[in-house]
Design a protein around this motif. Structure first.
Motif, short mmCIF file in Angstrom:
data_model
loop_
_atom_site.label_atom_id
_atom_site.label_comp_id
_atom_site.label_asym_id
_atom_site.label_seq_id
_atom_site.Cartn_x
_atom_site.Cartn_y
_atom_site.Cartn_z
N MET A 10 0.84 -1.20 0.00
CA MET A 10 0.00 0.00 0.00
C MET A 10 0.87 1.25 0.00
O MET A 10 1.81 1.37 0.80
N SER A 11 0.58 2.16 -0.92
CA SER A 11 1.22 3.47 -0.93
C SER A 11 0.12 4.51 -0.93
O SER A 11 -0.68 4.57 -1.86
N SER A 95 -0.95 -5.72 -4.84
CA SER A 95 -0.41 -4.36 -4.83
C SER A 95 -1.48 -3.33 -5.19
O SER A 95 -2.09 -3.40 -6.26
N HIS A 96 -1.67 -2.38 -4.29
CA HIS A 96 -2.59 -1.27 -4.58
C HIS A 96 -2.00 -0.32 -5.61
O HIS A 96 -2.71 0.24 -6.44
N VAL A 126 1.10 -11.92 -8.89
CA VAL A 126 0.82 -10.55 -8.42
C VAL A 126 -0.57 -10.15 -8.90
O VAL A 126 -0.93 -10.35 -10.06
N ILE A 127 -1.33 -9.58 -8.00
CA ILE A 127 -2.64 -9.04 -8.35
C ILE A 127 -2.60 -7.54 -8.11
O ILE A 127 -2.17 -7.08 -7.05
N ALA A 319 -4.02 -7.43 0.79
CA ALA A 319 -3.57 -8.83 0.73
C ALA A 319 -4.79 -9.76 0.69
O ALA A 319 -4.84 -10.71 -0.11
N LEU A 320 -5.79 -9.48 1.55
CA LEU A 320 -7.02 -10.27 1.54
C LEU A 320 -7.75 -10.15 0.21
O LEU A 320 -8.25 -11.14 -0.33
N MET A 321 -7.81 -8.94 -0.35
CA MET A 321 -8.48 -8.74 -1.63
C MET A 321 -7.81 -9.57 -2.73
O MET A 321 -8.49 -10.09 -3.62
N GLY A 322 -6.47 -9.68 -2.65
CA GLY A 322 -5.77 -10.53 -3.60
C GLY A 322 -6.15 -11.98 -3.45
O GLY A 322 -6.36 -12.70 -4.45
#
Length: 349
Positions: A10-11, A95-96, A126-127, A319-322
């Protein structure tokens, strides 16, 4: 029971650093639990801080170049993180990215950091690009964390994040409702930089200033605050409606006025719903002056959790969303973003 190990990146819009969160998720029937196993914030170098802040002004060619370069930067930082903590058996990286543009009314949003570059650097699935699909469907593409609030933090009546912008998530009539409330650190950090500070630590600078009633009235009268949800904010909104109002006034007084404004908008929302407690996370949770101001304007119990949750809740939820995307499960709630239906969003590299 199913078990997953995932890394969330997250950034935030306040450009204070890259949050990396390695977590374990377990699902039993419809119930999810989590453990944060390792987490770290990598402060941005001056180079990356300037690059990300100036990205909105780049030409299209320069922006494409930055998208790739930032993706490789993310991949390098994750690779270093994996080596440092000797991590293995990871299912995915989610990754957001870093938001440059967010204009859902024009059907686009852009989070840079090409996930394929992260994949090349790490060798892991990677998502990325979680927001675009929702925006194309007619949603706001934000906020996205309510799915995590619903699945991982349901013991709280509401979840409030104080990051670059503040957003809230809560259950209303059996639906998870969420929306952005007001700018927070994107505004306070901007003002603190005038005093050669990266942020207003504990709100100590704002404490020294005095509230300017005329400016406070102008800020509170902005049309966004009276608009019904779903709704979301971006840096473009601040550039158009907030920053032009902040001239000709001493910086300490601006900080005091803006902190009062933020607290007022947040407490207005808290007082609007039948909730008894709210979990507060994000960098703004450390701003004791802002928290005091919010508490003074509401009877809702304001809960500040342990440091790992304050700092890494958003990275944890990505991470959960991925994990949800990898399993083709819903990870975006229409009741939060305003899209026509719940859906599973993100690009898999």
């Amino acid at each position: 029971m199913m078990t997953f190990h995932a890394i969330g990146l997250m950034s935030g819009t306040s450009v204070d650093g890259l949050d990396i969160c390695f977590a374990e998720f377990k699902k039993q029937e419809t119930t999810w639990t989590f453990r944060i196993l390792q987490a770290e914030t990598i402060p941005y170098s001056l180079f990356w801080e300037e690059k990300l802040k100036e990205a909105i002004h780049l030409s299209s060619e320069e922006l494409f170049e930055l998208n790739s370069a930032y993706g490789f930067y993310l991949g390098k930082e994750v690779s270093d993180f994996l080596r440092k903590y000797r991590l293995k058996d990871i299912d995915l990286i989610a990754s957001h990215g870093h938001t440059v543009f967010h204009q859902p009314q024009k059907k686009f949003t852009l989070q840079i950091g090409d996930g394929r570059a992260i994949r090349i650097m790490t060798g892991l699935p990677v998502i990325y690009d979680f927001r675009t699909q929702d925006v194309l469907m007619g949603g706001n593409g934000a906020p996205l964390v309510p799915i995590g609030d619903a699945l991982l933090f349901s013991e709280y009546d509401a979840c409030l994040n104080l990051g670059g912008f503040s957003n809230i998530s809560l259950q209303v009539n059996q639906q998870r409702v969420a929306f952005d409330i007001a700018p927070v650190n994107i505004l306070l950090n901007y003002l603190a930089s005038d005093l050669h500070k990266s942020f207003d630590e504990n709100g100590d600078l704002a404490r020294k200033g005095k509230v300017i009633p005329e400016l406070l009235t102008q800020l509170n009268a902005l049309e966004f605050y009276s608009r019904s949800h779903p709704k979301s904010l971006g840096i473009e909104w601040c550039n158009e409606y907030i920053f032009p109002k902040l001239s000709g006034i001493a910086t300490l007084d601006l900080l005091a006025t803006c902190t009062e404004h933020i607290a007022l908008q947040i407490s207005n929302v808290l007082n609007q719903y039948p909730i008894s407690n709210v979990l507060v996370t994000g960098g703004g949770a450390y701003n004791t002056y802002l928290i005091e101001k919010i508490k003074s304007k509401t009877a809702v119990e304001v809960i500040i959790p342990e440091k790992d949750i304050i700092d890494y809740k958003e990275a944890l939820i990505f991470a959960l969303m991925g994990v949800l995307k990898l399993n083709n499960e819903i990870n975006v709630l229409a009741s939060a973003t305003g899209s026509p239906e719940n859906h599973s969003s993100g690009i898999i590299a």
